[in-house]
Scaffold this motif. Structure first.
Motif, PDB file in Angstrom:
ATOM      1  N   MET A   8      -1.134   4.582  -3.693  1.00 43.98           N
ATOM      2  CA  MET A   8      -1.898   3.525  -4.373  1.00 43.98           C
ATOM      3  C   MET A   8      -1.747   2.239  -3.566  1.00 43.98           C
ATOM      4  O   MET A   8      -0.706   1.578  -3.624  1.00 43.98           O
ATOM      5  N   GLY A   9      -2.759   1.910  -2.780  1.00 48.57           N
ATOM      6  CA  GLY A   9      -2.679   0.735  -1.909  1.00 48.57           C
ATOM      7  C   GLY A   9      -3.261  -0.496  -2.577  1.00 48.57           C
ATOM      8  O   GLY A   9      -4.287  -0.419  -3.250  1.00 48.57           O
ATOM      9  N   GLY A  10      -2.604  -1.628  -2.394  1.00 49.45           N
ATOM     10  CA  GLY A  10      -3.142  -2.868  -2.957  1.00 49.45           C
ATOM     11  C   GLY A  10      -2.268  -4.055  -2.612  1.00 49.45           C
ATOM     12  O   GLY A  10      -1.138  -3.876  -2.148  1.00 49.45           O
ATOM     13  N   PRO A  44      -4.448  -7.447   6.050  1.00 49.81           N
ATOM     14  CA  PRO A  44      -5.117  -7.847   7.291  1.00 49.81           C
ATOM     15  C   PRO A  44      -6.343  -8.723   7.059  1.00 49.81           C
ATOM     16  O   PRO A  44      -6.747  -9.465   7.934  1.00 49.81           O
ATOM     17  N   HIS A  45      -6.924  -8.656   5.857  1.00 51.16           N
ATOM     18  CA  HIS A  45      -8.192  -9.324   5.615  1.00 51.16           C
ATOM     19  C   HIS A  45      -8.047 -10.574   4.764  1.00 51.16           C
ATOM     20  O   HIS A  45      -9.036 -11.092   4.268  1.00 51.16           O
ATOM     21  N   LYS A  46      -6.802 -11.063   4.590  1.00 54.13           N
ATOM     22  CA  LYS A  46      -6.609 -12.246   3.726  1.00 54.13           C
ATOM     23  C   LYS A  46      -5.742 -13.277   4.444  1.00 54.13           C
ATOM     24  O   LYS A  46      -4.743 -12.877   5.071  1.00 54.13           O
ATOM     25  N   ALA A 132     -11.773   6.349  -4.983  1.00 49.84           N
ATOM     26  CA  ALA A 132     -12.285   5.007  -5.291  1.00 49.84           C
ATOM     27  C   ALA A 132     -12.378   4.867  -6.796  1.00 49.84           C
ATOM     28  O   ALA A 132     -13.244   5.477  -7.428  1.00 49.84           O
ATOM     29  N   VAL A 133     -11.467   4.099  -7.389  1.00 52.94           N
ATOM     30  CA  VAL A 133     -11.516   3.952  -8.844  1.00 52.94           C
ATOM     31  C   VAL A 133     -12.475   2.821  -9.205  1.00 52.94           C
ATOM     32  O   VAL A 133     -12.538   1.808  -8.529  1.00 52.94           O
ATOM     33  N   THR A 134     -13.228   3.058 -10.262  1.00 53.77           N
ATOM     34  CA  THR A 134     -14.258   2.071 -10.622  1.00 53.77           C
ATOM     35  C   THR A 134     -13.652   0.845 -11.273  1.00 53.77           C
ATOM     36  O   THR A 134     -12.663   0.925 -11.982  1.00 53.77           O
TER      37      THR A 134
HETATM   38  P1  NAP Z   1      -8.515  -6.652  -2.550  1.00 55.59           P
HETATM   39  O1  NAP Z   1      -9.568  -7.322  -1.756  1.00 55.59           O
HETATM   40  O2  NAP Z   1      -7.386  -7.472  -3.049  1.00 55.59           O
HETATM   41  O3  NAP Z   1      -9.062  -5.877  -3.759  1.00 55.59           O
HETATM   42  C1  NAP Z   1     -10.353  -5.491  -3.827  1.00 55.59           C
HETATM   43  C2  NAP Z   1     -10.610  -5.142  -5.262  1.00 55.59           C
HETATM   44  O4  NAP Z   1     -10.007  -3.872  -5.579  1.00 55.59           O
HETATM   45  C3  NAP Z   1     -10.069  -6.153  -6.227  1.00 55.59           C
HETATM   46  O5  NAP Z   1     -10.957  -6.244  -7.297  1.00 55.59           O
HETATM   47  C4  NAP Z   1      -8.756  -5.526  -6.637  1.00 55.59           C
HETATM   48  O6  NAP Z   1      -8.378  -5.930  -7.921  1.00 55.59           O
HETATM   49  C5  NAP Z   1      -9.078  -4.054  -6.617  1.00 55.59           C
HETATM   50  N1  NAP Z   1      -7.917  -3.241  -6.305  1.00 55.59           N
HETATM   51  C6  NAP Z   1      -7.070  -3.408  -5.280  1.00 55.59           C
HETATM   52  N2  NAP Z   1      -6.169  -2.432  -5.261  1.00 55.59           N
HETATM   53  C7  NAP Z   1      -6.448  -1.641  -6.318  1.00 55.59           C
HETATM   54  C8  NAP Z   1      -5.891  -0.456  -6.829  1.00 55.59           C
HETATM   55  N3  NAP Z   1      -4.855   0.122  -6.207  1.00 55.59           N
HETATM   56  N4  NAP Z   1      -6.424   0.103  -7.934  1.00 55.59           N
HETATM   57  C9  NAP Z   1      -7.473  -0.465  -8.555  1.00 55.59           C
HETATM   58  N5  NAP Z   1      -8.069  -1.586  -8.106  1.00 55.59           N
HETATM   59  C10 NAP Z   1      -7.563  -2.153  -7.001  1.00 55.59           C
HETATM   60  O7  NAP Z   1      -8.020  -5.458  -1.709  1.00 55.59           O
HETATM   61  P2  NAP Z   1      -6.565  -5.171  -1.364  1.00 55.59           P
HETATM   62  O8  NAP Z   1      -5.784  -4.935  -2.588  1.00 55.59           O
HETATM   63  O9  NAP Z   1      -6.072  -6.199  -0.449  1.00 55.59           O
HETATM   64  O10 NAP Z   1      -6.773  -3.844  -0.532  1.00 55.59           O
HETATM   65  C11 NAP Z   1      -6.771  -2.593  -1.128  1.00 55.59           C
HETATM   66  C12 NAP Z   1      -6.097  -1.640  -0.160  1.00 55.59           C
HETATM   67  O11 NAP Z   1      -6.918  -1.494   0.986  1.00 55.59           O
HETATM   68  C13 NAP Z   1      -4.758  -2.151   0.353  1.00 55.59           C
HETATM   69  O12 NAP Z   1      -3.874  -1.091   0.481  1.00 55.59           O
HETATM   70  C14 NAP Z   1      -5.090  -2.733   1.714  1.00 55.59           C
HETATM   71  O13 NAP Z   1      -4.023  -2.732   2.633  1.00 55.59           O
HETATM   72  C15 NAP Z   1      -6.180  -1.779   2.173  1.00 55.59           C
HETATM   73  N6  NAP Z   1      -7.012  -2.429   3.207  1.00 55.59           N
HETATM   74  C16 NAP Z   1      -6.776  -2.078   4.485  1.00 55.59           C
HETATM   75  C17 NAP Z   1      -7.473  -2.703   5.507  1.00 55.59           C
HETATM   76  C18 NAP Z   1      -7.198  -2.288   6.940  1.00 55.59           C
HETATM   77  O14 NAP Z   1      -6.424  -1.360   7.151  1.00 55.59           O
HETATM   78  N7  NAP Z   1      -7.790  -2.955   7.899  1.00 55.59           N
HETATM   79  C19 NAP Z   1      -8.424  -3.693   5.194  1.00 55.59           C
HETATM   80  C20 NAP Z   1      -8.639  -4.019   3.859  1.00 55.59           C
HETATM   81  C21 NAP Z   1      -7.908  -3.382   2.850  1.00 55.59           C
HETATM   82  P3  NAP Z   1      -7.087  -6.780  -8.147  1.00 55.59           P
HETATM   83  O15 NAP Z   1      -7.299  -8.072  -7.408  1.00 55.59           O
HETATM   84  O16 NAP Z   1      -7.017  -6.945  -9.618  1.00 55.59           O
HETATM   85  O17 NAP Z   1      -5.997  -5.993  -7.545  1.00 55.59           O
END
Ligand code: NAP
Length: 219
Positions: A8-10, A44-46, A132-134
């Motif tokens: 579960m990545g986030g 990486p994107h923030k 991909a969870v909605t």
């Molecule tokens: P984010 O932009 O913060 O989140 C995008 C959306 O998805 C937000 O609405 C977020 O809600 C939701 N979300 C994030 N994680 C979730 C989860 N596990 N379950 C349900 N909803 C979720 O995206 P992020 O959290 O940074 O990235 C998500 C994952 O993708 C991370 O593991 C990140 O490392 C990976 N990623 C990798 C790359 C790369 O390798 N270049 C680039 C982008 C993302 P909330 O704000 O409420 O969490």
């Protein structure tokens, strides 16, 4: 027998009941052995200035999941220097679990819609499937535009999965804290208490004001 593990990545800034409920439903729906929560170290994107210190996010993720027998938390992205590319993490996890475990990377549909911009995205699909969870506001149909961008083969490894829609977002929780509003029932109690104790999501001036109160201010 090949068993499956969910990753579960986030950013989990902070983790909330939307993430936890999604993980629970995916665990059951896909018959996973366990779900490993993997908070990004340096997303990486923030811009780093906009993201809370990784140790705080890790601690909140741990507090939120500790009582679940099939949830774990990984530090690999916290401990690895440099940007937290999902590809690097999945390669590391694949080595740990060998081929006896199929890997499913779980995240929000809106994050998956950007997957073609992630580092080495084609290679990601050689290592894992993607769930991909909605999220509220995103319909499954939005995924079809992704097929054009990444091709049929990669697209077939993305599994859209509708979960109970909880209109909770980390951004909204941070805003409520800044405005001194309650976040009870949006995050697990220990996470709420941790945010309060560490005075997360407040400006320096707000932290000074919060310090002058002896009781809880989010409850
Ligand atoms: P984010 O932009 O913060 O989140 C995008 C959306 O998805 C937000 O609405 C977020 O809600 C939701 N979300 C994030 N994680 C979730 C989860 N596990 N379950 C349900 N909803 C979720 O995206 P992020 O959290 O940074 O990235 C998500 C994952 O993708 C991370 O593991 C990140 O490392 C990976 N990623 C990798 C790359 C790369 O390798 N270049 C680039 C982008 C993302 P909330 O704000 O409420 O969490």
């Amino acid at each position: 027998m090949v068993t499956a593990i969910g990753i579960m990545g986030g950013t989990f800034d902070p983790i909330h009941f939307g993430h936890l409920r999604a993980a629970e439903e995916v665990l059951q729906g896909f018959g996973l052995e366990r779900v490993i929560f993997m908070p990004s170290g340096k997303p990486p994107h923030k811009p780093l200035s906009e993201v809370t210190d990784a140790e705080h996010r890790y601690m909140m993720t741990l507090l939120a999941t500790v009582d679940h027998p099939h949830f774990e938390v990984s530090r690999i992205e916290i401990d690895r220097p440099g940007p937290s590319y999902t590809l690097d993490s999945l390669k590391e996890l694949k080595k740990v679990f060998s081929s006896e475990k199929a890997l499913y990377f779980i995240t929000g549909l809106d994050a998956i819609l950007e997957i073609h911009t992630w580092n080495g995205y084609r290679e990601l699909f050689e290592i894992a499937d993607f769930i991909a969870v909605t999220r509220p506001g995103y319909s499954m149909e939005t995924l079809s535009s992704l097929e054009k961008a990444i091709g049929k083969e990669c697209f077939s490894r993305i599994h859209p999965f509708p979960v109970t829609l909880l209109a909770i977002s980390s951004r909204d929780i941070r805003r409520r804290v800044r405005e001194g509003k309650s976040i009870r029932y949006l995050v697990p109690d220990p996470v709420m208490k941790y945010i309060e104790k560490e005075r997360l999501y407040l400006s320096d001036a707000e932290k000074r004001v919060a310090r002058s109160y002896s009781g809880g201010w989010l409850v």
